[in-house]
Scaffold this motif. Structure first.
Motif, PDB file in Angstrom:
ATOM      1  N   THR A 166       0.825  -1.207   0.000  1.00  0.00           N
ATOM      2  CA  THR A 166       0.000   0.000   0.000  1.00  0.00           C
ATOM      3  C   THR A 166       0.860   1.258   0.000  1.00  0.00           C
ATOM      4  O   THR A 166       0.335   2.362  -0.111  1.00  0.00           O
ATOM      5  CB  THR A 166      -0.919   0.022   1.242  1.00  0.00           C
ATOM      6  OG1 THR A 166      -0.108  -0.084   2.418  1.00  0.00           O
ATOM      7  CG2 THR A 166      -1.904  -1.141   1.215  1.00  0.00           C
ATOM      8  N   GLU A 167       2.179   1.088   0.152  1.00  0.00           N
ATOM      9  CA  GLU A 167       3.100   2.214   0.203  1.00  0.00           C
ATOM     10  C   GLU A 167       3.814   2.373  -1.138  1.00  0.00           C
ATOM     11  O   GLU A 167       3.921   1.424  -1.920  1.00  0.00           O
ATOM     12  CB  GLU A 167       4.134   2.014   1.320  1.00  0.00           C
ATOM     13  CG  GLU A 167       3.526   1.873   2.704  1.00  0.00           C
ATOM     14  CD  GLU A 167       2.860   3.151   3.183  1.00  0.00           C
ATOM     15  OE1 GLU A 167       3.239   4.238   2.708  1.00  0.00           O
ATOM     16  OE2 GLU A 167       1.954   3.060   4.032  1.00  0.00           O
ATOM     17  N   ASN A 168       4.336   3.573  -1.380  1.00  0.00           N
ATOM     18  CA  ASN A 168       5.031   3.847  -2.623  1.00  0.00           C
ATOM     19  C   ASN A 168       6.280   2.971  -2.719  1.00  0.00           C
ATOM     20  O   ASN A 168       7.218   3.131  -1.932  1.00  0.00           O
ATOM     21  CB  ASN A 168       5.425   5.319  -2.665  1.00  0.00           C
ATOM     22  CG  ASN A 168       5.937   5.743  -4.026  1.00  0.00           C
ATOM     23  OD1 ASN A 168       6.522   4.966  -4.766  1.00  0.00           O
ATOM     24  ND2 ASN A 168       5.737   7.006  -4.359  1.00  0.00           N
ATOM     25  N   PRO A 169       6.334   2.025  -3.666  1.00  0.00           N
ATOM     26  CA  PRO A 169       7.476   1.099  -3.724  1.00  0.00           C
ATOM     27  C   PRO A 169       8.786   1.800  -4.058  1.00  0.00           C
ATOM     28  O   PRO A 169       9.862   1.301  -3.713  1.00  0.00           O
ATOM     29  CB  PRO A 169       7.068   0.106  -4.815  1.00  0.00           C
ATOM     30  CG  PRO A 169       6.065   0.824  -5.648  1.00  0.00           C
ATOM     31  CD  PRO A 169       5.336   1.734  -4.712  1.00  0.00           C
ATOM     32  N   TYR A 170       8.716   2.947  -4.719  1.00  0.00           N
ATOM     33  CA  TYR A 170       9.945   3.652  -5.079  1.00  0.00           C
ATOM     34  C   TYR A 170      10.646   4.228  -3.847  1.00  0.00           C
ATOM     35  O   TYR A 170      11.837   4.550  -3.905  1.00  0.00           O
ATOM     36  CB  TYR A 170       9.635   4.759  -6.079  1.00  0.00           C
ATOM     37  CG  TYR A 170       9.086   4.219  -7.377  1.00  0.00           C
ATOM     38  CD1 TYR A 170       9.919   3.616  -8.306  1.00  0.00           C
ATOM     39  CD2 TYR A 170       7.726   4.286  -7.658  1.00  0.00           C
ATOM     40  CE1 TYR A 170       9.419   3.100  -9.491  1.00  0.00           C
ATOM     41  CE2 TYR A 170       7.212   3.774  -8.843  1.00  0.00           C
ATOM     42  CZ  TYR A 170       8.058   3.185  -9.755  1.00  0.00           C
ATOM     43  OH  TYR A 170       7.552   2.670 -10.923  1.00  0.00           O
ATOM     44  N   TYR A 171       9.917   4.333  -2.730  1.00  0.00           N
ATOM     45  CA  TYR A 171      10.505   4.796  -1.481  1.00  0.00           C
ATOM     46  C   TYR A 171      10.787   3.647  -0.519  1.00  0.00           C
ATOM     47  O   TYR A 171      11.725   3.710   0.277  1.00  0.00           O
ATOM     48  CB  TYR A 171       9.582   5.801  -0.775  1.00  0.00           C
ATOM     49  CG  TYR A 171       9.354   7.081  -1.528  1.00  0.00           C
ATOM     50  CD1 TYR A 171      10.381   7.700  -2.236  1.00  0.00           C
ATOM     51  CD2 TYR A 171       8.104   7.697  -1.531  1.00  0.00           C
ATOM     52  CE1 TYR A 171      10.169   8.879  -2.925  1.00  0.00           C
ATOM     53  CE2 TYR A 171       7.885   8.886  -2.216  1.00  0.00           C
ATOM     54  CZ  TYR A 171       8.928   9.471  -2.917  1.00  0.00           C
ATOM     55  OH  TYR A 171       8.719  10.634  -3.607  1.00  0.00           O
ATOM     56  N   GLU A 172       9.973   2.603  -0.563  1.00  0.00           N
ATOM     57  CA  GLU A 172       9.986   1.581   0.475  1.00  0.00           C
ATOM     58  C   GLU A 172      10.724   0.302   0.093  1.00  0.00           C
ATOM     59  O   GLU A 172      11.008  -0.522   0.965  1.00  0.00           O
ATOM     60  CB  GLU A 172       8.537   1.221   0.873  1.00  0.00           C
ATOM     61  CG  GLU A 172       7.710   2.401   1.359  1.00  0.00           C
ATOM     62  CD  GLU A 172       8.215   2.955   2.668  1.00  0.00           C
ATOM     63  OE1 GLU A 172       8.946   2.242   3.375  1.00  0.00           O
ATOM     64  OE2 GLU A 172       7.891   4.117   2.988  1.00  0.00           O
ATOM     65  N   ILE A 173      11.014   0.086  -1.179  1.00  0.00           N
ATOM     66  CA  ILE A 173      11.668  -1.144  -1.616  1.00  0.00           C
ATOM     67  C   ILE A 173      13.065  -0.809  -2.126  1.00  0.00           C
ATOM     68  O   ILE A 173      13.257   0.184  -2.832  1.00  0.00           O
ATOM     69  CB  ILE A 173      10.841  -1.851  -2.706  1.00  0.00           C
ATOM     70  CG1 ILE A 173       9.465  -2.238  -2.143  1.00  0.00           C
ATOM     71  CG2 ILE A 173      11.549  -3.103  -3.223  1.00  0.00           C
ATOM     72  CD1 ILE A 173       8.534  -2.869  -3.145  1.00  0.00           C
ATOM     73  N   ASN A 174      14.032  -1.650  -1.773  1.00  0.00           N
ATOM     74  CA  ASN A 174      15.416  -1.412  -2.170  1.00  0.00           C
ATOM     75  C   ASN A 174      15.536  -1.285  -3.679  1.00  0.00           C
ATOM     76  O   ASN A 174      14.938  -2.066  -4.443  1.00  0.00           O
ATOM     77  CB  ASN A 174      16.316  -2.559  -1.700  1.00  0.00           C
ATOM     78  CG  ASN A 174      16.430  -2.605  -0.196  1.00  0.00           C
ATOM     79  OD1 ASN A 174      16.041  -1.677   0.496  1.00  0.00           O
ATOM     80  ND2 ASN A 174      16.976  -3.706   0.320  1.00  0.00           N
TER      81      ASN A 174
END
Length: 339
Positions: A166-174
């Protein structure tokens, strides 16, 4: 020295392990029958892509996933969208369409050891001619070490990773892991989509089987209170139906009672937090008091820290009003100190 052959029991164990992996490859993704006491949302989970409602840009006739996913092929991906938009269901349906074996782990309860075991099983299955589709719900909750543990296996194709967040993957995923994944965004369901899902649940044998109905006003209230979340809509209907006699009609008052309050799409550290704050500031800058009050009330109702809002007002008074009204900053600072 001549090469020593493996003991018969070791060879049998290896073959037995591969046999089990092969057996898992043919396991159905969906249980043939959902328990009758399961929540309405679980009972009404779509079993085929034809039953899936919403996200036409992904699964419509010319949708991005419709064109990409085919038997024998499913790319690793992240499904990014709000709660109740169909991420988990869509992942299962895509795995079924591609012919992969479904494995699901939770980013909250699983660690690196679980990933290693999963990869070991995936290798066995791959040797037996199968493919493993790993679904990780709330992928953004994996820490850096856990995400790094997935990286080589996604790159080698040992597993096909489908993550939901549910979170922005560009910020939360390596970044290294994200570069090996495709990102597909799911949108909140439209009023028409929610109406179709609720209507089906009211009539379908898996759902309420025609035991109750919704008045026109109740349907409108339900759609508004659900905020694009299909799970929320079905939970409200289920709660209202539980206190309605068979053959009765559910009215808007009962829907409001079952829902208690509208589910606000907001979090204090994610995208919605900054989007609401930005809209609040732009409303003040644009001399729109109605919009400014709306966004201020939205943040307060969602539980935002009042001092955060007060600081935004001080910034606006200093940067946007400035010398046009020197008292604006004094009033804003006094208000912040009073909070």
């Amino acid at each position: 020295m001549p090469r020593r052959s493996a003991p018969p029991q070791c060879a049998a164990a290896r073959m037995g392990g591969r046999g089990k992996a092969a057996d898992r490859a043919t396991e159905p993704l969906f249980a043939s029958e959902t328990p009758a006491d399961a929540p309405l949302a679980a009972r009404m989970r779509p079993q085929t892509l034809d039953e899936f409602v919403g996200q036409p840009h992904l699964v419509g006739d010319e949708g991005a996933l419709t064109r990409v996913v085919r038997p024998g092929y499913l790319p690793s991906m992240v499904l990014w969208g709000p709660p109740g938009s169909g991420k988990t269901t869509l992942a299962r349906l895509l795995a079924e369409r591609s012919g992969g074996t479904w494995r699901q782990i939770s980013a909250v309860t699983s660690g690196v050891a679980d990933i290693r075991q999963l990869v070991a099983d995936a290798r066995q299955l791959r040797d037996a001619g199968g493919r493993t589709v790993v679904f990780i719900d709330e992928l953004h909750r994996f820490n850096k070490a856990q995400q790094d543990a997935l990286l080589p296996h996604v790159e080698e194709g040992t597993i096909t990773l489908v993550g939901a967040t549910t979170e922005n993957p560009y910020y939360e995923i390596n970044s290294p892991l994200l570069s090996r994944l495709r990102v597909y965004r799911l949108e909140p369901l439209s009023e028409e989509n929610l109406g179709e899902i609720v209507t089906r649940a009211l009539a379908d044998e898996r759902g309420l089987a025609g035991r109750v109905s919704l008045s026109d006003g109740a349907m409108s209230a339900l759609v508004d209170l659900s905020g694009g979340d299909a799970r929320q809509a079905l939970n409200i209907v289920e709660s209202a139906a539980a206190v309605t006699d068979a053959g009765g009609a559910i009215g808007p008052e009962l829907i409001a009672e079952a829902a208690q309050q509208r589910l606000l799409e907001y979090d204090r550290v994610g995208d919605q937090h900054y989007e609401a704050a930005s809209a609040f500031i732009k409303s003040m800058r644009g001399n729109d008091p109605d919009a400014a009050l709306y966004w201020c009330a939205s943040m307060i109702a969602a539980g935002e820290d009042p001092t955060f809002i007060a600081r935004r007002i001080v910034i606006a008074a200093s940067e946007d009003v400035g010398n046009a009204d020197p008292r604006a900053l004094q009033v804003a600072v006094a208000a912040m100190q009073a909070v």
